[in-house]
Scaffold this motif. Structure first.
Motif, PDB file in Angstrom:
ATOM      1  N   MET A 146       0.810  -1.216   0.000  1.00 15.56           N
ATOM      2  CA  MET A 146       0.000   0.000   0.000  1.00 15.56           C
ATOM      3  C   MET A 146       0.849   1.274   0.000  1.00 15.56           C
ATOM      4  O   MET A 146       0.619   2.171  -0.820  1.00 15.56           O
ATOM      5  CB  MET A 146      -0.982  -0.013   1.166  1.00 15.56           C
ATOM      6  N   PRO A 147       1.856   1.408   0.870  1.00 19.65           N
ATOM      7  CA  PRO A 147       2.686   2.622   0.781  1.00 19.65           C
ATOM      8  C   PRO A 147       3.467   2.711  -0.518  1.00 19.65           C
ATOM      9  O   PRO A 147       3.702   3.809  -1.041  1.00 19.65           O
ATOM     10  CB  PRO A 147       3.629   2.515   1.992  1.00 19.65           C
ATOM     11  N   ILE A 148       3.866   1.561  -1.099  1.00 21.68           N
ATOM     12  CA  ILE A 148       4.563   1.581  -2.383  1.00 21.68           C
ATOM     13  C   ILE A 148       3.645   2.143  -3.460  1.00 21.68           C
ATOM     14  O   ILE A 148       4.037   3.001  -4.257  1.00 21.68           O
ATOM     15  CB  ILE A 148       5.038   0.171  -2.772  1.00 21.68           C
ATOM     16  N   VAL A 149       2.402   1.668  -3.500  1.00 21.16           N
ATOM     17  CA  VAL A 149       1.449   2.128  -4.506  1.00 21.16           C
ATOM     18  C   VAL A 149       1.172   3.623  -4.345  1.00 21.16           C
ATOM     19  O   VAL A 149       1.077   4.359  -5.329  1.00 21.16           O
ATOM     20  CB  VAL A 149       0.140   1.319  -4.422  1.00 21.16           C
ATOM     21  N   CYS A 150       1.062   4.087  -3.110  1.00 16.90           N
ATOM     22  CA  CYS A 150       0.794   5.513  -2.865  1.00 16.90           C
ATOM     23  C   CYS A 150       1.945   6.393  -3.356  1.00 16.90           C
ATOM     24  O   CYS A 150       1.720   7.437  -3.981  1.00 16.90           O
ATOM     25  CB  CYS A 150       0.572   5.753  -1.373  1.00 16.90           C
ATOM     26  N   ALA A 151       3.173   5.962  -3.081  1.00 23.27           N
ATOM     27  CA  ALA A 151       4.333   6.788  -3.417  1.00 23.27           C
ATOM     28  C   ALA A 151       4.791   6.624  -4.854  1.00 23.27           C
ATOM     29  O   ALA A 151       5.489   7.494  -5.388  1.00 23.27           O
ATOM     30  CB  ALA A 151       5.490   6.443  -2.472  1.00 23.27           C
ATOM     31  N   ALA A 152       4.405   5.529  -5.514  1.00 24.68           N
ATOM     32  CA  ALA A 152       4.941   5.201  -6.836  1.00 24.68           C
ATOM     33  C   ALA A 152       4.647   6.268  -7.875  1.00 24.68           C
ATOM     34  O   ALA A 152       5.426   6.467  -8.815  1.00 24.68           O
ATOM     35  CB  ALA A 152       4.377   3.857  -7.301  1.00 24.68           C
ATOM     36  N   ARG A 153       3.521   6.979  -7.747  1.00 29.81           N
ATOM     37  CA  ARG A 153       3.142   7.970  -8.749  1.00 29.81           C
ATOM     38  C   ARG A 153       4.206   9.054  -8.923  1.00 29.81           C
ATOM     39  O   ARG A 153       4.332   9.659  -9.990  1.00 29.81           O
ATOM     40  CB  ARG A 153       1.825   8.637  -8.332  1.00 29.81           C
TER      41      ARG A 153
END
Length: 217
Positions: free
Chosen positions: A115-122
Motif C-alpha cells: 500500500m505505501p509503495i502504490v501511494c508513493a509510486a506515482r
C-alpha cells in the motif's frame, strides 16, 4: 484553446496537443503514463495546470480528469498483472534469475508493504508506469490496491496541478528540479531494495543450519 502561454523546453512540445485535444488529450496521456506505457503524462498534467492558471482550462476539471485517468489506468494494469503476471514470471522469470522461491518472497513483501509503495509510486518515473502491474502480479489484495491507488493518484494529480497552477509560465525551473530529484530517487530506491533482499538472504542463510539441526532427544 489556441495560442498557449509560451512554456519552456519539453513543456512547450505538448502545447499543440493540448490546444487541439483539450481534456481528452490530458486523459489519454495521463492514462497511458499510469499503465505501463512511458508517455509524458505527468508533463501534460503540468501543462494543463499552467493553462488553468491562465484561464484556458478549469483547474478543478484538470485535477479531476488527471485523477480519474490515473486511477482507472492503474486499475487496468493491476488486472493485467493479476491475470497474466504469474504466467509471465513462470515463463520468463528464469531469464532474470527470478526463481519461484524469490517470487514468493517478493509477493510476501508486496502484501505487507504494497500500500505505501502504490501511494508513493506515482511520484517516481518507472514506478508510476509499473506499480499497478507489479501490485497485480504480486497479488496485493484488490481492495487494498484500489484504496492506495485512488489516494496516491489524488495526491499526485493534486500536487502537480497545484504546482503548475501556482507557478504559471515560471514552471520551467521548478519542473527541471523536480525531474532531477526523481532521477536521484531511483538509485536510492534500488539501493534500499538491494539492502532488503540482502537482509532477507542473510537471515535465511543463518536460519537454515538451525532448521537442519537434529532435534535433541
Amino acid at each position: 484553446m489556441s495560442g498557449g502561454p509560451g512554456l519552456p523546453g519539453a513543456l512547450a512540445h505538448l502545447e499543440p496537443l493540448l490546444d487541439k485535444g483539450g481534456y481528452a488529450a490530458l486523459a489519454l496521456l495521463v492514462g497511458l503514463d499510469n499503465a505501463v506505457i512511458p508517455v509524458p503524462g505527468q508533463t501534460m498534467l503540468i501543462v494543463a495546470a499552467v493553462y488553468a492558471g491562465t484561464g484556458r482550462m478549469n483547474v478543478v476539471a484538470v485535477a479531476l480528469v488527471a485523477w480519474a485517468a490515473a486511477s482507472a489506468a492503474a486499475e487496468a494494469a493491476y488486472l493485467l498483472g493479476r491475470r497474466q503476471g504469474s504466467a509471465l514470471i513462470d515463463r520468463y522469470g528464469h531469464y532474470v534469475r527470478l526463481t519461484p522461491d524469490r517470487y514468493a518472497r517478493a509477493e510476501s513483501f508486496y502484501r505487507r508493504r504494497g500500500m505505501p509503495i502504490v501511494c508513493a509510486a506515482r511520484f517516481v518515473d518507472v514506478l508510476r508506469q509499473t506499480n499497478g502491474l507489479l501490485a497485480g502480479a504480486n497479488h496485493l489484495p484488490h481492495a487494498r490496491f484500489s484504496a492506495a491507488n485512488a489516494f496516491g493518484a489524488a495526491l499526485w494529480a493534486g500536487a502537480w496541478t497545484a504546482l503548475g497552477y501556482g507557478a504559471g509560465t515560471d514552471i520551467g525551473p521548478l519542473y527541471h528540479e523536480a525531474v532531477r530529484y526523481q532521477l536521484l530517487l531511483l538509485p536510492v530506491l534500488a539501493l534500499l531494495l538491494a539492502l532488503f533482499i540482502a537482509r532477507a538472504w542473510w537471515k535465511r542463510r543463518h536460519r537454515e543450519p538451525q532448521d537442519r539441526a537434529p532435534a535433541s532427544r
